[in-house]
Design a protein around this motif. Structure first.
Motif, mmCIF file in Angstrom:
data_model
loop_
_atom_site.group_PDB
_atom_site.id
_atom_site.type_symbol
_atom_site.label_atom_id
_atom_site.label_comp_id
_atom_site.label_asym_id
_atom_site.label_seq_id
_atom_site.Cartn_x
_atom_site.Cartn_y
_atom_site.Cartn_z
ATOM 1 N N PHE A 123 0.814 -1.214 0.000
ATOM 2 C CA PHE A 123 0.000 0.000 0.000
ATOM 3 C C PHE A 123 0.852 1.270 0.000
ATOM 4 C CE2 PHE A 123 -2.655 -3.406 1.609
ATOM 5 C CZ PHE A 123 -3.807 -3.241 0.865
ATOM 6 N N PRO A 124 1.870 1.400 0.870
ATOM 7 C CA PRO A 124 2.741 2.572 0.748
ATOM 8 C C PRO A 124 3.455 2.654 -0.601
ATOM 9 C CG PRO A 124 3.037 1.535 2.891
ATOM 10 C CD PRO A 124 2.187 0.616 2.074
ATOM 11 N N VAL A 125 3.800 1.511 -1.184
ATOM 12 C CA VAL A 125 4.463 1.526 -2.491
ATOM 13 C C VAL A 125 3.547 2.119 -3.554
ATOM 14 C CG1 VAL A 125 5.246 0.032 -4.375
ATOM 15 C CG2 VAL A 125 6.116 -0.325 -2.071
ATOM 16 N N VAL A 126 2.272 1.742 -3.534
ATOM 17 C CA VAL A 126 1.321 2.289 -4.509
ATOM 18 C C VAL A 126 1.186 3.796 -4.323
ATOM 19 C CG1 VAL A 126 -1.102 2.334 -5.213
ATOM 20 C CG2 VAL A 126 0.049 0.152 -4.836
ATOM 21 N N PHE A 127 1.051 4.256 -3.089
ATOM 22 C CA PHE A 127 0.961 5.696 -2.830
ATOM 23 C C PHE A 127 2.197 6.418 -3.350
ATOM 24 C CE2 PHE A 127 -1.984 4.837 0.943
ATOM 25 C CZ PHE A 127 -3.111 5.224 0.233
ATOM 26 N N ALA A 128 3.376 5.880 -3.023
ATOM 27 C CA ALA A 128 4.620 6.533 -3.438
ATOM 28 C C ALA A 128 4.762 6.545 -4.956
ATOM 29 C CB ALA A 128 5.811 5.820 -2.795
ATOM 30 N N LEU A 129 4.362 5.468 -5.625
ATOM 31 C CA LEU A 129 4.445 5.432 -7.080
ATOM 32 C C LEU A 129 3.497 6.433 -7.729
ATOM 33 C CD1 LEU A 129 4.774 1.605 -7.854
ATOM 34 C CD2 LEU A 129 6.530 3.381 -8.087
ATOM 35 N N VAL A 130 2.307 6.594 -7.160
ATOM 36 C CA VAL A 130 1.365 7.590 -7.687
ATOM 37 C C VAL A 130 1.978 8.983 -7.603
ATOM 38 C CG1 VAL A 130 -0.853 8.728 -7.292
ATOM 39 C CG2 VAL A 130 -0.711 6.235 -7.266
ATOM 40 N N VAL A 131 2.544 9.320 -6.441
ATOM 41 C CA VAL A 131 3.179 10.629 -6.274
ATOM 42 C C VAL A 131 4.366 10.770 -7.214
ATOM 43 C CG1 VAL A 131 4.396 12.131 -4.646
ATOM 44 C CG2 VAL A 131 2.400 10.834 -3.883
ATOM 45 N N TYR A 132 5.130 9.717 -7.372
ATOM 46 C CA TYR A 132 6.307 9.723 -8.241
ATOM 47 C C TYR A 132 5.916 9.990 -9.696
ATOM 48 C CZ TYR A 132 10.489 7.825 -10.567
ATOM 49 O OH TYR A 132 11.601 7.655 -11.344
ATOM 50 N N LEU A 173 20.125 10.407 -8.833
ATOM 51 C CA LEU A 173 19.883 9.214 -8.013
ATOM 52 C C LEU A 173 18.770 9.455 -7.003
ATOM 53 C CD1 LEU A 173 20.795 6.329 -7.181
ATOM 54 C CD2 LEU A 173 22.365 7.425 -5.563
ATOM 55 N N TYR A 174 18.803 10.631 -6.393
ATOM 56 C CA TYR A 174 17.762 10.969 -5.409
ATOM 57 C C TYR A 174 16.393 11.085 -6.074
ATOM 58 C CZ TYR A 174 14.891 13.878 -2.379
ATOM 59 O OH TYR A 174 13.842 14.385 -1.650
ATOM 60 N N THR A 175 16.331 11.786 -7.202
ATOM 61 C CA THR A 175 15.047 12.042 -7.845
ATOM 62 C C THR A 175 14.404 10.781 -8.382
ATOM 63 O OG1 THR A 175 15.729 14.286 -8.445
ATOM 64 C CG2 THR A 175 13.902 13.323 -9.688
ATOM 65 N N PHE A 176 15.191 9.913 -9.014
ATOM 66 C CA PHE A 176 14.619 8.779 -9.733
ATOM 67 C C PHE A 176 14.682 7.457 -8.973
ATOM 68 C CE2 PHE A 176 15.761 11.823 -13.064
ATOM 69 C CZ PHE A 176 14.538 11.926 -13.708
ATOM 70 N N VAL A 177 15.447 7.396 -7.887
ATOM 71 C CA VAL A 177 15.572 6.134 -7.155
ATOM 72 C C VAL A 177 15.283 6.312 -5.670
ATOM 73 C CG1 VAL A 177 17.091 4.213 -6.566
ATOM 74 C CG2 VAL A 177 17.265 5.282 -8.819
ATOM 75 N N THR A 178 16.048 7.176 -5.022
ATOM 76 C CA THR A 178 15.993 7.253 -3.568
ATOM 77 C C THR A 178 14.690 7.838 -3.055
ATOM 78 O OG1 THR A 178 18.379 7.564 -3.558
ATOM 79 C CG2 THR A 178 17.200 8.078 -1.524
ATOM 80 N N SER A 179 14.217 8.923 -3.655
ATOM 81 C CA SER A 179 13.040 9.597 -3.102
ATOM 82 C C SER A 179 11.783 8.730 -3.120
ATOM 83 C CB SER A 179 12.801 10.929 -3.825
ATOM 84 O OG SER A 179 12.465 10.729 -5.179
ATOM 85 N N PRO A 180 11.432 8.041 -4.225
ATOM 86 C CA PRO A 180 10.246 7.185 -4.149
ATOM 87 C C PRO A 180 10.431 6.008 -3.202
ATOM 88 C CG PRO A 180 11.365 6.894 -6.257
ATOM 89 C CD PRO A 180 11.991 8.074 -5.588
ATOM 90 N N PHE A 181 11.665 5.478 -3.123
ATOM 91 C CA PHE A 181 11.922 4.349 -2.221
ATOM 92 C C PHE A 181 11.738 4.760 -0.759
ATOM 93 C CE2 PHE A 181 14.967 2.044 0.467
ATOM 94 C CZ PHE A 181 14.506 0.747 0.293
ATOM 95 N N THR A 182 12.391 5.849 -0.356
ATOM 96 C CA THR A 182 12.279 6.285 1.035
ATOM 97 C C THR A 182 10.885 6.788 1.360
ATOM 98 O OG1 THR A 182 13.113 8.482 0.419
ATOM 99 C CG2 THR A 182 14.728 6.857 1.188
ATOM 100 N N HIS A 183 10.196 7.353 0.365
ATOM 101 C CA HIS A 183 8.832 7.834 0.575
ATOM 102 C C HIS A 183 7.932 6.679 1.009
ATOM 103 C CE1 HIS A 183 5.450 10.651 -1.062
ATOM 104 N NE2 HIS A 183 5.590 10.719 0.249
#
Length: 262
Positions: A123-132, A173-183
């Protein structure tokens, strides 16, 4: 642990708390307790919103007062600080995001339910992907692919050689990998750990007070129950805080996509 305190067959709750099979034999593999709780939470939230705003009055009362307070809170604490003039445009999304996450988190402390939906990583992954996806779409749409990437890699005032060698790789790296992962992981990890702690202290209290009461075990059980009560109050605060932080980061990412130079 000494035998006077506990028996050898006590098993502390672990990751099996998050392993949910289908609700009945032969049911679809995805039809599990977290999915049902998520759906019930959304329906409940829609019912609360309908009750609050279906027939609004000039002087808010009851659910309308509660709903307006929630709207103003998200607008003033989340939308306006990060989105400025675009705040009202994004309020439906941000308010919905905050409300759903908070309600799903609070399910973890409701007796009889006691499972925060966001402690299931999906569920958090879906939310983070939507925002991403929204962030990338806005950045590319408003500034073009090249313009958006340039604004990320070469901020104003930073020498281009330094930006190209040091800043640009880290920013990409932050924009395309780290930020959605940590989000996603930030919300998931807090709900996962909180649920596990509450389950542990509750299980210890039940064991020493009900299953295997002993002279020295009863005080341990009482202490565990008291700790569970205190941890529940702390968990409610963390559940609210994580919903707020997730929504604030979503607003920040949207704001950065609309105005990357800032």
């Amino acid at each position: 642990m000494p035998a006077i305190l506990a028996r050898d067959d006590f098993t502390a709750p672990g990751v099996e708390l998050f392993d949910f099979p289908p609700l009945w034999p032969g049911a679809p593999y995805w039809l599990t307790k977290p999915v049902v709780l998520a759906a019930v939470g959304v329906v409940l939230l829609c019912a609360l919103a309908w009750g609050a705003f279906a027939r609004p009055s000039l002087v808010p009362r009851g659910l309308q007062h509660f709903g307006e307070y929630g709207y103003l809170f998200v607008r003033d604490q989340v939308a306006r600080p990060f989105l400025g003039a675009n705040a009202e445009r994004w309020m439906p999304f941000l308010l919905s995001l905050f409300s759903v996450i908070l309600l799903w988190n609070l399910l973890g402390v409701i007796p009889g339910v006691q499972f925060p939906v966001n402690s299931h990583i999906a569920f958090p992954v879906v939310f983070a992907l939507v925002v991403y996806v929204i962030k990338l779409y806005l950045g590319f749409r408003h500034h073009g692919v090249g313009g958006y990437l340039k604004s990320l890699m070469f901020p104003p005032g930073l020498p281009k050689p330094v930006a190209l060698v040091l800043y640009a790789p880290l920013e990409l790296l932050y924009t395309f990998v780290t930020s959605p992962f940590t989000h996603a992981v930030r919300l998931f990890a807090n709900m996962f750990a909180g649920h596990l702690l509450l389950a542990f202290f509750s299980a210890v209290g039940f064991w020493f007070l009900v299953e295997q009461p002993t002279v020295l075990g009863v005080p341990v059980g009482l202490l565990s129950v008291a700790t569970a009560v205190v941890m529940t109050a702390l968990e409610i605060f963390i559940q609210f805080l994580q919903a707020l932080l997730f929504t604030m980061l979503a607003a920040m990412y949207i704001g950065d996509a609309l105005n990357p130079d800032h």
